[in-house]
Write an enzyme that holds these catalytic residues in place. Sequence first.
Site: not given
Ligand SMILES: O=P(O)(O)OC[C@H]1O[C@H](OP(=O)(O)OP(=O)(O)O)[C@H](O)[C@@H]1O
Ligand SMILES: O=c1cc[nH]c(=O)[nH]1
Ligand SMILES: [Mg+2]
Length: 209
Positions: A104, A108, A200, A203
């Site tokens: 994400r 944005t 997150d 993370d």
């Molecule tokens: O519903 P949304 O607004 O799309 O957000 C949710 C997404 O954000 C996080 O991933 P992230 O983009 O942080 O990637 P990661 O798993 O690599 O940390 C989470 O694991 C989802 O995939």
């Molecule tokens: O709260 C949130 C939203 C998106 N992705 C995450 O990992 N945590």
């Molecule tokens: Mg993430």
Amino acid sequence: MGKFQVLDHPLIQHKLTILRNKKTGTKAFREIANEIANLMAYEVTRDMPLEDITIETPVTKTTAKKLAGKKVAIVPILRAGIGMVDGILQLIPAAKVGHIGMYRDEETLVPHEYFVKLPADIDQRQVFVVDPMLATGGSAIMAIDALKKRGATNIKFVCLVSAPEGIKALREAHPDIDVYTAALDEGLNEDGYIVPGLGDAGDRLFGTR
Ligand SMILES: O=P(O)(O)OC[C@H]1O[C@H](OP(=O)(O)OP(=O)(O)O)[C@H](O)[C@@H]1O
Ligand SMILES: O=c1cc[nH]c(=O)[nH]1
Ligand SMILES: [Mg+2]
């Protein structure tokens, strides 16, 4: 319209509280995310079809139930979805695992697809898409678009924490799929994080912040 269920079993709520606590470190976070996924797997597989087989117990011949051999695929949305895979595989050890990479944009909040690798017969499998977080819903919607484009028809989405905004968006975009969450939180903050949420998930699982 697909099902929408909050799987709020007391064991799940208790474990989720540990995940939410910012004092919980990477090792415990990883273990407990998988434990919750394991408990959720029990419920999201409730409608798996059974068939009758004849067996002999030590006492008599009888008819008994067996899973009808429906093929399953678990599809984590990278990265954070990986944190739920092992917990589900414990209950469905023969499942195949596909991967959809999605990040994400932090400004944005628009998701970007960067990787898709699925079992070749994905169109014939019961697919469980897993991601701990459903925030705006953008990532889940795009991951399910990618699956449908490749022929998947039987899809369930399983997450740990969701925001009402994401649930609404996902159910509008994909009304046919069943959605399961361990918790439905209050909403999103200005940075697109779920409130109260757990931060997150990627993370915290991988120790990258
Ligand atoms: O519903 P949304 O607004 O799309 O957000 C949710 C997404 O954000 C996080 O991933 P992230 O983009 O942080 O990637 P990661 O798993 O690599 O940390 C989470 O694991 C989802 O995939
Ligand atoms: O709260 C949130 C939203 C998106 N992705 C995450 O990992 N945590
Ligand atoms: Mg993430």
